[in-house]
Enzyme design. Sequence first.
Site, mmCIF file in Angstrom:
data_model
loop_
_atom_site.group_PDB
_atom_site.id
_atom_site.type_symbol
_atom_site.label_atom_id
_atom_site.label_comp_id
_atom_site.label_asym_id
_atom_site.label_seq_id
_atom_site.Cartn_x
_atom_site.Cartn_y
_atom_site.Cartn_z
ATOM 1 N N GLY A 1 31.954 -4.338 55.879
ATOM 2 C CA GLY A 1 33.019 -4.328 55.096
ATOM 3 C C GLY A 1 32.907 -2.937 54.413
ATOM 4 O O GLY A 1 32.052 -2.459 54.284
ATOM 5 N N CYS A 2 33.871 -2.352 54.274
ATOM 6 C CA CYS A 2 34.047 -0.875 54.106
ATOM 7 C C CYS A 2 33.290 -0.676 52.689
ATOM 8 O O CYS A 2 32.393 0.232 52.579
ATOM 9 C CB CYS A 2 35.362 -0.296 54.201
ATOM 10 S SG CYS A 2 36.677 -1.110 52.997
#
Lengths: 347, 347, 347, 347
Positions: free
Chosen positions: D149-150
Amino acid sequence: MTYSVAVSGASGYAGGEILRLLAAHPDVEIRTVTAHSTAGQPLVQHQPHLRSLAHLTIQETTPEILAGHDIVFLALPHGQSGQYTDSLGGTPLVIDAGADHRLVSETEWDRFYSGPFHEPWTYGVPELPVGTGKQRENLIGATRIAAPGCNASTVSLSMAPGVSAGVIDPAGIVSVLAVGPSGAGKSLKTKLLASEILGSANPYAVGGTHRHIPEIRQALIAAGAPDPRISFTPVLVPMARGILATSSAPIAPGVSDADLRAAWEDAYNGEAFVQLLPEGQFPRTADVIGANTALIGLAIDRDAGRVVVVAAVDNLVKGTAGAAIQSMNIALGLPEDRALSMNGVAP
Amino acid sequence: MTYSVAVSGASGYAGGEILRLLAAHPDVEIRTVTAHSTAGQPLVQHQPHLRSLAHLTIQETTPEILAGHDIVFLALPHGQSGQYTDSLGGTPLVIDAGADHRLVSETEWDRFYSGPFHEPWTYGVPELPVGTGKQRENLIGATRIAAPGCNASTVSLSMAPGVSAGVIDPAGIVSVLAVGPSGAGKSLKTKLLASEILGSANPYAVGGTHRHIPEIRQALIAAGAPDPRISFTPVLVPMARGILATSSAPIAPGVSDADLRAAWEDAYNGEAFVQLLPEGQFPRTADVIGANTALIGLAIDRDAGRVVVVAAVDNLVKGTAGAAIQSMNIALGLPEDRALSMNGVAP
Amino acid sequence: MTYSVAVSGASGYAGGEILRLLAAHPDVEIRTVTAHSTAGQPLVQHQPHLRSLAHLTIQETTPEILAGHDIVFLALPHGQSGQYTDSLGGTPLVIDAGADHRLVSETEWDRFYSGPFHEPWTYGVPELPVGTGKQRENLIGATRIAAPGCNASTVSLSMAPGVSAGVIDPAGIVSVLAVGPSGAGKSLKTKLLASEILGSANPYAVGGTHRHIPEIRQALIAAGAPDPRISFTPVLVPMARGILATSSAPIAPGVSDADLRAAWEDAYNGEAFVQLLPEGQFPRTADVIGANTALIGLAIDRDAGRVVVVAAVDNLVKGTAGAAIQSMNIALGLPEDRALSMNGVAP
Amino acid sequence: MTYSVAVSGASGYAGGEILRLLAAHPDVEIRTVTAHSTAGQPLVQHQPHLRSLAHLTIQETTPEILAGHDIVFLALPHGQSGQYTDSLGGTPLVIDAGADHRLVSETEWDRFYSGPFHEPWTYGVPELPVGTGKQRENLIGATRIAAPGCNASTVSLSMAPGVSAGVIDPAGIVSVLAVGPSGAGKSLKTKLLASEILGSANPYAVGGTHRHIPEIRQALIAAGAPDPRISFTPVLVPMARGILATSSAPIAPGVSDADLRAAWEDAYNGEAFVQLLPEGQFPRTADVIGANTALIGLAIDRDAGRVVVVAAVDNLVKGTAGAAIQSMNIALGLPEDRALSMNGVAP
C-alpha cells in the site's frame, strides 16, 4: 417586505451558490430547499460551507413543495425546469438557472439541446447592450427570468459592445475560454475527477458543438449583428471556479483605436458589475472569485488586425447565481447590488 | 563514443530538464554544469529531483569552463548566449535553448527583443514542414542549433501543415494558449508566486506583444505563407508544466473536410513525436507531461468557417529540452528518439 | 458613529484581506492605506480584486500618516510594528496583525524572533479558553490588540479545550498542518514560486523551529497546562488559502469517550465562528474559504490512545484579518459578527 | 530472455503506471492488457498518455486470458485478486498490486477489510528493515509478490529504522500524510471531483480507520516492535500524485542525536531508491514525481522529545508500480533498477 424563497437543485454547485448569496440578502427568507437524490438529508451535508443554513433539510423537488413561495429558483439540469413551470403559474417570480428558457429560436434549441422547446424568458444579463439600450430595462418588473449560461454571458459581454457600435466584424469572432470544472456541475464523470484535472489543461466541445454558442449568437444578434459567426473552444483548467475568456474579432475597416476603445467604454460606463480596465491592464479570474463582477481588458493588435478582449468572471456568481440575484433585485425594484459584492476573494 | 557535455543555466528550469533527459542518455557524459548566482553550490540543492547527478557541483558560467566539451547546451536568459558563442568556436556542437539564434530577421529581433542581433542557427523542430520537406533534413550534421520557443513551436506545428497545403487562410490565425508558469523560468516576480497563480487564469502579453510571435511567423513563412498574421494570447494557468494551444484559421475557399484533415495527416504521418489524434479526439496536457510528444487534435467548424487545432506539449520537453536533445540526436546521427519518451507521466 | 481607519501593509495579503472585510463593514471608513515600496501607486494595482476601493492611493507608512485615525491596523512584517507603536499613543484602537505584540515571554521572543521585545497586547482569539473563561472577555474595551498567528490560533483552538478540561496529556501534542502559501506573504522567494508549489507538498520549519510554536505554548499554558510540549510541522500545499491542522494528543488516563467529546462541545457551544462538527464529520479547508469560521472535527482513536482534532481555517480570515476585525467589533462594543461571514465560498 | 506479461486493471491508475514503466523495460513484452468495464476498447482511450502502447486493445479480465504469461500483474480493487490466484497456478510470477495478499494476520484483515482472507505473499518493499536484514533478501526468486500500500510503505520506511535500532518508542508514533487523489483510484465519487479537491485540503479516514494501518503495524512488528501504536491521518491535497508523510515518535530515553540519525543512515546507506537527505534538508513530493525514489528528511526536536521524519514518495511509482517492478527485477535476478528512474520530473 421579506420575500419567501424556494431553491431547487440545492445540493448542486449552482444551487449552493444561489443559497450562499441569498443567505446574506436582507430581503429574502430561504424557506425551502429541494433536490432529488439528496432529499431528506441536511443541506449542510451537501453544502458544508453554508454554516448559517445548517437548520435546513433538503426536501423533494415537486411542484407542490415549490409552490407557495414569492420567489422560486430552479437550478436543475437542462430539460428539467419545464415540468415545474406550469405548476408555478401562481408564483410571482421564477428564475431559471438552467437553459430551458434561454433560447428564442426553436431551431437552435433542437440543434444543440434535446427534449421539448420552452418559451424564452427575460434574459438575466442586465448590462448586455440590446439595440440602443440595455437588457436591464427588460428586467424591471419581470416575473420569469432565465439566468444566463456562464460561458455565454462572458463572451456576449465581451463582444456585444463592438457589435452594437459596428466596430468589429461579427463574422470572425474567436473565443477560447479557460474554465474551472464547477461549471460542469457535481456530475460523476471520469473527466471531472481531480486526478484528471490537476496539472492539466483539457479542451472539450471543440469545433462548434458547445451549447452556449447559440446563446452567444442570440445575444450578438440582439446587439445588432444579423449573422454572427463564432469559433468557441472551452478548456478546463485546474481552478475550481472562474472563466477567463479571450475573445477577438477583426477590426472593421477604417475604425480608429479611439473608436474601438470607446465602444466598450461607452457600453460599460457607470456599470458597477461590468468594468473595463484601463488600457494595458487585463484581468485574472482571481480578481473576481466570489464577486459579481466581470472585469474586461481590451487590446488592439493592428498586426493581426484584431481587437482582443479578455474577460474574467466567476462562473458561479456573475455567470449564474449572481446574475440571477442581480436580475431578481432589478425585477423586484430593490437596489441592484443588494447582497452582491464587487470585490473578489483573493488570493 | 561517449560525448562530453556541458550545460549552462543548470539551476534553472530549462537547464534542469536538459539535465534530466541527458542523465538517461547512454551516449553522453554530463561533465560540467554551470550557472551564475548558484556557482559553487551542489547541483542537487537547486535541482533536488536530479538524484543521479548528486555528485555535480555548479561552476561559474565562463567561456573557459564551457570550452573543451564535445557538446555545449546554453540555457540562459535571452541575450546572454551571444557572449559565449565566439569563444565556443572549437566546440563541435552548440545548442542554444535561448532566443538569441532563432530569428532570421534582424528587424523582427529589434522589434521584439533588445540587444545585438545574432546570426540564426539551425532551428530545432525536426517535424516542422519547410517547403516540400521537413526541418529534420537541415538538422543532420548541424553544429549550431537553436532550440525553439515552447509556445512558438507548439503553434507552428499546429498551423504549418495547413499553410503548406494551402488549405487555410494564414492571414486569420488566432491562437490562445493555456500555459504553465515553468515556461517563465525561475524568476522572482510577484505574478509568478504560487498565491497569484493558484486558482486563477492569468493572461499576459495580450495584443500581439509576445516574443514568440515573430518566431511563429518565421516558421509559417518557411511553410509557404508569405505574410501570415497571428493573434496570439498566452494565459497562465495553475499547472507547473504544459501548453495547450488552441489555434484556428479560416478554411480556404473550396477546401473539403477530407482535404483539410489530409493536410495534417500527411504532415505528421509516421512521426513518433508529433501525432495527429483520430477524428473527434483532442489532447490534454496531462497526456504529454515528461514526454517529447506533441499531440494534436483537429476539428472542422463549418458554422464558424474555421479549422480548430488543439495541440498539447510539455513546454520543458518537446517545447525546449526534448527538442534540443532530439535535434542533438539527429545532428550526431544517433537514433532520433534516444533518451526521449513518447509516453507521458499521468495522472 | 463611523470610525476612521488606516491600514498599513496595504499591498500585502494580510493587509488586502483586512481591507476586503472592512470594505463591507458599515461602521468604518477606510480613509488611509499605506505601504512602503508601493507608495504612490493606486491600491487596486496591487489588490486588483478590491474594486470598491479603486479610489484609494497607497501612501507611505509613516507615524504621521497613520496618526489621527480612530483605528489603525498594522499588517507589517515581524519586527516593524514597534517603531509605530509609540507615535500612535493617541490612537484609540491599534490592532497589530504582526507578531510583535503577541508573546508574553521575552525569553521565547528572543529564542524564536530577532530584534527588541515588545510588550504583549490583548490576544485576538475571542473563543480561546483562558482559565475558566474565554479570551473574549479580555477584548471588551481593549485598545491594543495583537491578532494571532494563523497556524498558532488554529492549533490553539484545536487543543485548548482538551487542556483546560484536563482530558489530554499536553506533553504529547503533535500537529501537522497543510497550509496555503498566502500565509507566507507576498515575498519573492524561489520556494514560493508557483512552479515550485504546484503539484507538490513542501514541508518547512521541520523539527520545532516554527515561530508559532511559542504562541501555541503560551495559549495552552493560559488554558491550564503548565508545560505543554508540541511537535509542529507545517506543509505547504497547492492551495492559495487555508490551513488544515491535524493535531493529536494522548488521552489522559481514565477519561471516557463522552468526557473527551464534551470538553470540545462545552468549549465551543454557542460559538458562531468556532464550530465542532457532529461525530464522524471532519472539515475541509474549502468549507471555510472567505469565512471567519473555524470548523473542528474530533475522533477518538483508542488503538493509538490519542484524540485527533482536525481544524480548518482560512488563514487570511479567521487566521488573521477576520480575527482582527472580530476583535475590533468586540473592543468597540459592536455586534461581534459584523462584516464577518459564517459561510465559506465553495467550491 | 524476454518475459511475456499480462496486466489486469489496465484502465486504472495503478495499472496505467505499471504499463508506463513496463513499456520502457527491455526485458518484458506487454502482451495482454485486461479490465472489466472497458474491455474491447483501445488501451489508449483510457490511458491517452501511453502512446507507445497504442496498438493494444483491452481484453476481459478472466483467468483464461491472464494464464499463459510469464508474469501477471494484478491491479484490481481490493478483494478481487483472490479469484484469479488459483487459476494462475502455472504462472511463474504473479504480482498483486492490491491488498489481498499483504496481511499476515487474518484478524487484522477481518477488522479492516471485508471478504475472505488470502495467504500472505512476499512483501514488495526491498529496502524495509526486517530483523537484522532487509526485505530484499526475501524477494530473490519469489514467485508471488504483494506490492505494498502506498501510504503504508511510505510510513513503514519512515519509522522502521528507528524501531529496528531501538531508538524510538513505537507506542507513540503519529503520521499525518498529504496525499494526492490518484491513490484513491479512478472511482466516481463526489469527494474525488476536481471541484471538491481544487483549493482544498480534505482529511479522511480520521481516527484510526484507514486500511493501511495494519500493514504499517505489520512492517514495524517485523522491524522489531512487538506492539507498535500509530495515529494515522491522511489528508487529500490538490496534487494528482505524491505522498508527503510527516511521521514522528518519542525519542527513546538516553538516545543521543548521533545515534538517532545513525539509525536511519545505517538503514538506507547504499540504497538507490530510499535516500536519507543531509541534516537540515527535507523532501518535497515534486522531487520524486515519476521516480522510484523515496526521499527522507529527519529532524530531532528535543523540546517536543520527538524525532520527526518527513518522507516523499510518488504513490504510483515507489508506492505501487515501481515497487512492483523493482520487486520483479529482484525476483527475476535482473538489475534492481532496470526501467526505474532515480530522478523525478520537476517542476
